[in-house]
Design an enzyme around this catalytic site. Sequence first.
Site, short mmCIF file in Angstrom:
data_model
loop_
_atom_site.label_atom_id
_atom_site.label_comp_id
_atom_site.label_asym_id
_atom_site.label_seq_id
_atom_site.Cartn_x
_atom_site.Cartn_y
_atom_site.Cartn_z
CB ILE A 3 -0.91 0.01 1.25
CG1 ILE A 3 -1.77 -1.25 1.31
CG2 ILE A 3 -1.79 1.27 1.27
CD1 ILE A 3 -2.46 -1.47 2.65
CB CYS A 4 1.45 3.98 -2.27
SG CYS A 4 2.25 5.59 -2.34
CG LEU A 5 -2.20 5.59 3.72
CD1 LEU A 5 -3.14 6.49 2.93
CD2 LEU A 5 -2.99 4.61 4.57
#
Length: 200
Positions: free
Chosen positions: A91-93
């Site tokens: 996840i890119c967060l």
Amino acid sequence: MANIAYMRLQRECREVATSKDIQELGIMIEIVDEQLTHLKGEIRGPPDSPYEGGRFKLDINIPSSYPFVPPTVKFTTRVWHPNVSSQTGTICLDILKDNWAASLTLRTVLLSIQALLCTPEPKDPQDAVVASQYMNKQKLFTETAKFWTQQFAHATGARNADFTAKVAKLCEMGANETDAISTLSCNEWDLRRATDYMFS
């Protein structure tokens, strides 16, 4: 893990497990080991999004330096989203990277991941192919994300008949179903391109 971090994690897990508003949003957490270094989460796909009705499972690893370092979280349910790797679930967060603060909690993390499903950031993608489709072929992206939600996250509803037929065609040629869906999705559901990619 320091005792203070362990006690804090106990409190955070209890908060997620007992909070009525969290339960109503379809967010759950499960403790995998007694040291609380490994957890599993689940979030429900938000309404009015291609992920509606899906149950998405998460793998959560807590570092020894928590809460000063963020947990490592990834999807174990496959999802078609610009900020999630369609292959690994990474996840890119921002709050899981540079914008993490020790004041943030597991509750915040799970709520933020659920919110990310309906507010993609395609200009800061984890999966460039998905992000490109999101920006350039919105209708195809929505149909693909919905199909993945039905296939992998067990959402109900009528499936896209064209996509289903193309997946079946690749499976007849010897592909397994998951690889067929992934390859067709990455090739904009062009059967000839997907076939060339898989078998050339």
